[in-house]
Design an enzyme around this catalytic site. Structure first.
Site, PDB file in Angstrom:
ATOM      1  N   TYR A   1       0.794  -1.137  -0.058  1.00  0.00           N
ATOM      2  CA  TYR A   1       0.164   0.058   0.063  1.00  0.00           C
ATOM      3  C   TYR A   1       0.883   1.178   0.032  1.00  0.00           C
ATOM      4  O   TYR A   1       0.493   2.079  -0.374  1.00  0.00           O
ATOM      5  CB  TYR A   1      -0.923   0.082   1.104  1.00  0.00           C
ATOM      6  CG  TYR A   1      -1.816  -1.331   1.337  1.00  0.00           C
ATOM      7  CD1 TYR A   1      -2.317  -1.923   0.141  1.00  0.00           C
ATOM      8  CD2 TYR A   1      -2.677  -1.389   2.282  1.00  0.00           C
ATOM      9  CE1 TYR A   1      -3.090  -2.987   0.194  1.00  0.00           C
ATOM     10  CE2 TYR A   1      -3.354  -2.600   2.533  1.00  0.00           C
ATOM     11  CZ  TYR A   1      -3.734  -3.241   1.228  1.00  0.00           C
ATOM     12  OH  TYR A   1      -4.787  -4.365   1.212  1.00  0.00           O
TER      13      TYR A   1
ATOM     14  N   HIS B   1      -0.246 -12.078   1.151  1.00  0.00           N
ATOM     15  CA  HIS B   1      -1.089 -11.121   0.426  1.00  0.00           C
ATOM     16  C   HIS B   1      -1.802 -11.654  -0.653  1.00  0.00           C
ATOM     17  O   HIS B   1      -3.016 -11.560  -0.724  1.00  0.00           O
ATOM     18  CB  HIS B   1      -0.304 -10.101  -0.123  1.00  0.00           C
ATOM     19  CG  HIS B   1      -1.292  -8.591  -0.286  1.00  0.00           C
ATOM     20  ND1 HIS B   1      -0.694  -7.377  -0.073  1.00  0.00           N
ATOM     21  CD2 HIS B   1      -2.451  -8.466  -0.532  1.00  0.00           C
ATOM     22  CE1 HIS B   1      -1.820  -6.374  -0.135  1.00  0.00           C
ATOM     23  NE2 HIS B   1      -2.866  -7.242  -0.185  1.00  0.00           N
TER      24      HIS B   1
END
Ligand code: A2P
Length: 316
Positions: A48, A110
């Protein structure tokens, strides 16, 4: 604030803050504001690009005495270019350093997709690692090691199917504590949520509001707008609540954890207040019936450019 009991007896607050797309320059204030409102669960990830800023917000909040580290639940995620067994620890250490923490409450793989080291996004065949080059079971084994050392209190898998989770559990002898996937009424994940319940894996629902602020390159031109669906609007109006609040209440009612993202102080407070909104069984069923298998984050960006992944294999 309701919470979920994990299979390792740890307790995860059900409601949290998503930080994907919390922009640089905004992420810091977002976290400080969320902490003031009462948020205690924060969902982060290396990719992110905002963990340094988020970490500064945590540090300043701890130093100001706003909150104690042990009162927070902080999740982060291993990015695709750190899947090789020897790199998993490095991935966690970088995240811990950026977040200015000495442990995570939850660390997730992830995606079931591996890149060559140093590539935040794979653009050709050489930049994707095959299962032979970076076996997912080895990645998972390294995650289990970090869990046993206490660097990650719990571990889990994001964007992994039940079949993939079962394979990893069997290969390593360690089951995930948490599975994080996209869940909302257009993608209620009925079988997945039930399968996780049977396996004692807690589910976190990401993109619960339909993730409207994704980069245009990640959006399909005709995607349906979840927040404007007439059934949702009608239920919201009936309760004098906002559509986003109804979506959050639906997720909590189904026993999942939920991590709506907002960077707006008013909407942060609005979403937090959804924890006390109670929907009827009929309303829950009406919303669940909107299911159409629609993924906003469909992973197709991992399926071109010489990748060996296909849309089908990614989610199988
Ligand atoms: P903003 O950050 O400006 O509030 P998701 O959690 O599914 O990824 O969705 C995030 C998107 O939903 C962001 O565009 C966010 O905008 C928006 N959003 C967050 N909370 C609300 C709300 N209560 N009402 C409407 N939109 C919201």
């Amino acid at each position: 604030m309701s919470s979920l009991s994990l299979s390792n007896s740890r307790t995860m607050p059900a409601f949290g803050l998503g930080t994907w797309k919390a922009a640089p320059g905004v992420a810091y204030t977002t976290i400080r504001t969320a902490l003031e409102i009462g948020y205690r669960h924060f969902d982060c990830a290396a990719i992110y690009g905002n963990e340094v800023e988020i970490g500064q917000a945590f540090r300043d909040a701890f130093q100001a005495g706003d909150v104690r580290r042990e009162d927070l639940w902080i999740t982060s995620k291993l990015w695709n270019d750190h899947h090789e067994q020897a790199r998993v620890r490095e991935g966690l250490q970088k995240t811990l350093s950026d977040l200015k923490l000495d442990y995570l409450d939850l660390y997730l793989v992830h995606w079931p997709v591996a890149f060559a080291h140093g590539f935040s996004f794979a653009r050709n065949k050489e930049q994707f690692l095959t299962e032979e080059q970076a076996p997912l079971a080895q990645t998972w084994e390294a995650m289990a090691q970090l869990n046993s050392e206490g660097l990650a209190g719990s571990i889990g898998l994001s964007n992994h199917s039940l079949a993939k989770m079962d394979r990893l559990t069997a290969a390593v002898g360690v089951a995930p504590h948490v599975a994080q996937v996209e869940v909302h009424p257009f993608l209620p994940q009925i079988e997945f949520v039930q399968g996780c319940k049977e396996r004692k894996i807690a589910v976190t629902a990401y993109s619960p509001l339909g993730s409207r602020d994704r980069h245009p390159s990640m959006r399909s031109p005709n995607e349906p707008t979840l927040l404007e669906h007439p059934t949702l609007l009608q239920i919201a109006e009936h309760h004098g609540a906002s559509p986003a609040q109804v979506l959050i209440a639906w997720a909590l009612h189904r026993g999942t954890s939920v991590i709506p993202k907002s960077s707006n102080p008013g909407r942060l407070a609005e979403n937090f207040a959804a924890q006390t909104l109670s929907l009827s069984e009929e309303e829950i069923a009406q919303l669940t019936a909107l299911g159409r298998g629609y993924r906003y984050v469909d992973g197709r960006f991992f399926c071109g450019n010489g990748s060996h992944h296909t849309y089908e294999s990614l989610w199988a």
